[in-house]
Design an enzyme around this catalytic site. Structure first.
Site, PDB file in Angstrom:
ATOM      1  N   GLN A 172       0.823  -1.211   0.000  1.00 30.76           N
ATOM      2  CA  GLN A 172       0.000   0.000   0.000  1.00 30.76           C
ATOM      3  C   GLN A 172       0.861   1.265   0.000  1.00 30.76           C
ATOM      4  O   GLN A 172       0.455   2.317   0.498  1.00 30.76           O
ATOM      5  CB  GLN A 172      -0.950  -0.002   1.203  1.00 30.76           C
ATOM      6  CG  GLN A 172      -2.060  -1.026   1.114  1.00 30.76           C
ATOM      7  CD  GLN A 172      -2.997  -0.768  -0.059  1.00 30.76           C
ATOM      8  OE1 GLN A 172      -3.069   0.336  -0.608  1.00 30.76           O
ATOM      9  NE2 GLN A 172      -3.711  -1.813  -0.488  1.00 30.76           N
ATOM     10  N   SER A 173       2.014   1.172  -0.628  1.00 33.01           N
ATOM     11  CA  SER A 173       2.971   2.271  -0.617  1.00 33.01           C
ATOM     12  C   SER A 173       2.495   3.477  -1.425  1.00 33.01           C
ATOM     13  O   SER A 173       2.155   3.362  -2.602  1.00 33.01           O
ATOM     14  CB  SER A 173       4.311   1.789  -1.180  1.00 33.01           C
ATOM     15  OG  SER A 173       5.153   2.876  -1.473  1.00 33.01           O
TER      16      SER A 173
END
Length: 419
Positions: A172-173
């Protein structure tokens, strides 16, 4: 022509870094520029001036009056805008007269972000004098602070002749999502390498990575420390397949990424001047350390009497200080700045990480609600929520003076709210 005008550049409507050219001369009615673009006598042309500190003017429209050199005769509206720009540059000339600015301004750069980002007083939060620097509003791909870094890094990738960008982080960067969006925008293939397990559902940033056409590679290894080797291995596979990959370190924590936040500190200084504001501290979330390194170096370069306080969301304070110092020194060398970054320049607080990186905290959730309900601004649970919780708690504990004039850097990350 004033010497300060030699630092101005011209951005053409395609906004690509290779089309930025120096201004040769200005008069009240015209602009003479150096350009690699072929123009015709009498052609109507719209250009924008890129001012020191990343400011960009509205389009200036005129007619090509000569081609050697290229001289653009402005219409009435363009002349008025040029006069406004001249006043702005003159009012803040002391900033761009700093040693090393010419090299900083000359770095190849894509025009991706909407700059300057807003700086406004947050009066309803209930914290003395608090200003918000809204780098969540850079305007490209929900990218926040990452877009400033990618303006320089992606321009370097194009100069290098890359056809592929390879980087990585968690699934989920924010960083990966911004890098993959920029890769798509400039016509490069993006390869994203993630540590951990593939999520069962496409949502949040992972969904956005897929939407922009990135190749998604999940290592299955939860160890963040092993990710750099996995990124390097994936880049080698791309080379073996005949591609020309450009590898970007996690978070854009590179000398070029740091340089982008030296420019951001200049932008902040110009805005503060215009608004009659002055800050004792700039507070931000610190992750890969590049943003804080740039702000620290920028404050030192400009001679600003303020503290840059990082609230770390992942690494311990000692590791952050070492990384920030090295990144700042490497960027100073890139820019030819003879500045000593000392331990006293680097302030990091690691009391708000909670159970670990990416794991929300109750204090962070409360800070997110407080900002939303008082300012209508949305922090995220991974970075800015924890950082703002640290700011609030620091005031309660007395580590930040209640009378301090504070600027909180909202670095973005709101897509994490939907993960």
């Amino acid at each position: 022509m004033s010497a300060r005008h030699e630092l101005l550049r011209v951005a053409y409507p395609d906004r690509q870094g290779h089309a930025l050219d120096h201004v040769r001369a200005l008069t009240a009615r015209s602009i003479a520029i150096e350009t690699r673009r072929t123009v015709q006598l009498g052609e109507r042309l719209a250009v924008a001036l890129v001012l020191p500190g990343c400011f960009e003017s509205p389009p200036l429209v005129g007619t090509v009056a000569s081609t050697d050199p290229v001289e653009l005769e402005l219409d009435d509206r363009g002349r008025r805008e040029l006069a406004r720009i001249d006043d702005l540059v003159g009012a803040h000339e002391r900033w761009w007269a700093r040693p090393g600015y010419a090299r900083l301004a000359a770095l190849p750069r894509l025009r991706l972000a909407s700059l300057p980002t807003p700086l406004h007083r947050a009066e309803r939060v209930g914290v003395g004098e608090l200003w918000l620097k809204r780098d969540d509003l850079t305007g490209f791909g929900f990218g926040g602070n990452k877009i400033r870094k990618l303006e320089l890094i992606a321009a370097d990738a194009l100069r290098f002749g890359a056809d592929t960008i390879v980087t990585g982080a968690g699934v989920q960067s924010n960083w990966v999502r911004a890098a993959m969006a920029v890769a798509a925008h400039v016509g490069l293939q993006g390869i994203a390498v993630f540590h951990g397990q593939s999520p069962g559902e496409r949502r949040g940033n992972f969904l956005l990575d897929e939407l922009v056409g990135a190749e998604l590679c999940v290592t299955g290894n939860p160890d963040r420390a092993a990710l750099d080797a996995a990124i390097a291995a994936r880049a080698e596979r791309a080379r073996d397949a005949g591609r020309m990959p450009y590898v970007i370190g996690r978070g854009g924590a590179t000398p070029l990424g740091v340089a982008s936040y030296v420019l951001a500190m200049l932008e902040l200084a110009v805005q503060a001047d215009a608004l009659g504001a002055a800050f004792d501290e700039v507070v931000l979330a610190t992750g890969s350390c590049g943003t804080q390194a740039g702000l620290v170096l920028g404050a030192k370069w400009l001679g600003l009497d303020l503290r840059v306080r990082g609230i770390t969301v992942s690494r311990g304070a000692d590791e952050c200080r070492a990384r920030i110092g090295k990144l700042a020194r490497d960027a100073a060398a890139l820019l030819g700045l003879e500045l000593a970054i000392t331990d006293d320049d680097i302030v990091v607080d690691d009391r708000y990480i909670g159970e670990g990186y990416g794991i929300p905290t109750p204090a962070g959730a409360a800070a997110i609600r407080r900002m939303a309900r008082t300012e209508g601004a949305f922090l995220d649970p991974v970075y800015t929520g924890k950082a703002f919780a640290g700011l609030l708690d620091g005031i309660e504990r007395g580590t930040i003076a209640r009378t301090a004039r504070l600027c909180f850097l909202h670095s973005g990350g709101s897509p994490a709210l939907f993960a």
